[in-house]
Scaffold this active site. Structure first.
Site, mmCIF file in Angstrom:
data_model
loop_
_atom_site.group_PDB
_atom_site.id
_atom_site.type_symbol
_atom_site.label_atom_id
_atom_site.label_comp_id
_atom_site.label_asym_id
_atom_site.label_seq_id
_atom_site.Cartn_x
_atom_site.Cartn_y
_atom_site.Cartn_z
ATOM 1 N N CYS A 209 0.783 -1.283 0.007
ATOM 2 C CA CYS A 209 -0.039 -0.017 0.007
ATOM 3 C C CYS A 209 0.894 1.121 -0.055
ATOM 4 O O CYS A 209 1.424 1.464 -0.817
ATOM 5 C CB CYS A 209 -0.974 -0.123 1.117
ATOM 6 N N HIS B 74 -3.587 -5.013 0.259
ATOM 7 C CA HIS B 74 -3.040 -5.605 1.342
ATOM 8 C C HIS B 74 -3.191 -7.090 1.304
ATOM 9 O O HIS B 74 -4.060 -7.609 1.907
ATOM 10 C CB HIS B 74 -3.680 -5.081 2.585
ATOM 11 N N GLU C 156 -1.733 -9.226 3.195
ATOM 12 C CA GLU C 156 -1.844 -9.629 4.482
ATOM 13 C C GLU C 156 -2.952 -9.963 5.141
ATOM 14 O O GLU C 156 -3.054 -10.798 6.321
ATOM 15 C CB GLU C 156 -0.839 -8.718 5.143
HETATM 16 N N1 GLN Z 1 -1.979 6.548 2.780
HETATM 17 C C1 GLN Z 1 -1.917 5.864 1.338
HETATM 18 C C2 GLN Z 1 -3.418 6.261 0.785
HETATM 19 O O1 GLN Z 1 -4.399 6.666 1.478
HETATM 20 C C3 GLN Z 1 -1.763 4.274 1.927
HETATM 21 C C4 GLN Z 1 -2.670 3.770 2.699
HETATM 22 C C5 GLN Z 1 -2.238 2.591 3.310
HETATM 23 O O2 GLN Z 1 -0.907 2.289 3.210
HETATM 24 N N2 GLN Z 1 -3.056 1.708 3.732
HETATM 25 O O3 GLN Z 1 -3.505 5.917 -0.402
#
Ligand code: GLN
Length: 535
Positions: free
Chosen positions: A380, A507, A509
């Protein structure tokens, strides 16, 4: 069979492992062939933990249907392999919100809205699941029974026990038995007090699980049973174990599932073997070699990256290695100390996150991994940092950034999605939940997924790879190998010429489980192991 309800409460202290006990009991009932679900009721007022700082409650876990939830739901899924949904995560905030919305609509015209019965009715309505869907619904109540905000939940449980009867509702209470080193004694008084407190609320726990660092002998358990109106066989001990994944086996050995069934008038039957689970545990024990993986992030708190740690552990075990993770605070990373902090790692994970703090350190880490060909997995925000690093140092756009960190950058390689630009509320408004992703054939990621071309993974972000830069990035060696087919969003980047350099906007995970480790983590850890071998 009619749905039966097991309520798990905790006393004496929080963090005793109610989530693990709930997940273990779920696992054991599932192994007996029952259809189960595990839900968490949290007494705090937030609608969900989405807007909570991870320092408060650890990681925010996201369900496939897009709910931001408590990290315990991650345990439920990792133990049982059953996906949870938004119905499995309830907070006081949600309860009050729906009651107040109904009040405004006029549903209660003329009536005074009160905690009992209106709030407790709404709690009960959500605790009870549609008949026929599950044999057992396990409900974990967050916090401890003494908390002021827990009271309506406990009152709801008391009423349900009365309404449903002893064959359909059961309370399992988890407490702590401290060891006083000076006296050389284990103390049961806090447990007795906690049970008295529950009894004062009209709830008699039928099963007690005693958490302790030391073995509790039969006499001690008999004493607890005697003081708490519980059968001796229903006093189970939950001693500290080497791994949380040993807990189901330990609970089965002591008959936690059997006693619950018996108390609810359900035939107990043969004890399931838990074959694949035991194989996993044996493999874990046999894995003695270690692979060192650095976690580059800004939260120096284990729980903030819970699912990543567990996914790495699963993948390690299935690769017959122990994964030793080292937290590397990205805020303290500088060009000067990069080598010293990252040099000994066989691989690094660049962690998710929000806001600018620590992002420059993550970008440095991405650069170091790319230049020295260290396996790197960006998740992410971590993926976004990989893209920014590449744009700055390979494409030569020194000010490249995400508009999250620098709204005025001339090279917004990571930018807001169009539909996000008009969003003003913070809670629950991100791109959340599972979305499809098409993989490019022949890519490393495609290979990792066993040559699947369509995958589905969970998201939690607002910002996106900016497609304006796609052709240029690809031309210079960073490939976009996973695309969302409906929105044309880039979900995965990789640099094929490196050993293993992959960033995912989603994600992975959230979907690694004990019996099904996640393919990307499997492939990443394997690359780290190979790297170790070659050093
Ligand atoms: N801050 C970033 C976004 O909003 C990544 C979010 C995250 O890592 N879950 O796109």
């Amino acid at each position: 069979m009619q749905t039966k309800y097991i309520f798990i409460t905790g006393g004496v202290a929080s963090s005793l492992g109610k989530g693990i006990i709930s997940a273990s009991l779920g696992k054991l009932l599932q192994a007996r062939g029952y259809r189960i679900t595990i839900q968490k009721f949290d007494p705090y007022i937030n609608i969900d933990p989405g807007t909570l700082n991870p320092y408060e409650h650890g990681e925010c876990y996201v369900t496939a249907d897009g709910m931001e939830t408590d990290l315990d739901l991650g345990h439920y899924e990792r133990f049982t392999g059953i996906e949870t949904t938004r119905q499995n995560s309830v907070t006081t905030g949600q309860i009050y919100l729906s009651v107040i919305e109904r009040e405004r609509r006029g549903d209660y015209l003329g009536k005074t809205i009160q905690v009992v019965p209106h709030i407790t009715d709404e709690i009960k309505r959500r605790m009870i699941r549609e008949e026929g869907e599950f044999d057992f619904v396990i409900t974990e109540i967050g916090g401890t029974i003494g908390d002021i905000e827990s009271q309506p939940f406990l009152e709801a449980i008391r009423q349900l026990r009365w309404q449903l009867g002893s064959e359909r509702a059961l309370n399992v209470h988890l407490t702590y038995v401290p060891y006083l080193a000076a006296a050389g004694e284990l103390k049961t008084k806090p447990t007795q007090t906690s049970v008295k407190q529950l009894q004062g609320l009209g709830i008699q726990p039928e099963v007690l699980v005693l958490r302790s660092e030391h073995e509790l002998n039969k006499e001690l358990r008999a004493k607890v049973a005697h003081f708490c109106n519980v059968d001796v066989e229903a006093v189970i001990q939950s001693q500290d174990l080497e791994s949380i994944y040993e807990v189901p086996v330990n609970m089965q050995r002591q008959g936690l599932d059997a006693i619950c069934l018996k108390k609810m008038g359900t035939p107990v039957g043969a004890t399931p073997e838990l074959g694949p689970w035991r194989t996993f545990l044996e493999r874990r024990k046999r894995a003695t070699r270690t692979v060192h993986i650095g976690l580059v992030g800004k939260y120096d708190l284990q729980d903030a990256y819970k699912s990543i740690l567990e996914s790495l552990a699963h993948a390690g075990i299935y690769n017959d290695y122990k994964v030793k993770t080292t937290f590397i605070n990205s805020e303290n990373l500088t060009r000067e100390n990069l080598g010293e902090r990252l040099g000994a790692m066989a691989g690094i994970v660049i962690c998710p996150g929000f806001g600018g703090r620590g992002t420059e350190g993550k970008i440095l880490a991405a650069e170091y991994a790319r230049k020295f060909d260290i396996p790197a997995f960006g998740i992410c925000l971590g993926m976004q940092m990989m893209v920014i690093e590449f744009a700055r140092n390979v494409l030569g756009y020194a000010d490249a950034n995400s508009t999250e960190m620098d709204p005025k950058t001339k090279h917004p390689v990571i930018d807001l999605m169009e539909e996000q630009k008009t969003v003003t509320e913070k809670g629950g408004t991100m791109r959340l939940g599972a979305y499809d992703c098409e993989l490019v054939e022949g890519s490393r990621t495609w290979q990792a997924y066993g040559e699947e071309t369509l995958i589905r993974e969970r998201h939690r972000h607002r910002y996106e790879f900016n497609n304006r830069y796609q052709a240029e990035m690809e031309g210079m060696g960073m490939r976009c190998v996973g695309i969302n087919p409906t929105a044309d969003l880039v979900e995965i980047v990789e640099i094929p010429e490196l050993r293993w350099y992959v960033g995912t906007q989603f994600h992975p995970e959230y979907s690694s489980t004990v019996l099904h480790p996640h393919p990307l983590f499997m492939s990443f850890v394997k690359a780290c192991i190979e790297k170790t071998g070659k050093n």
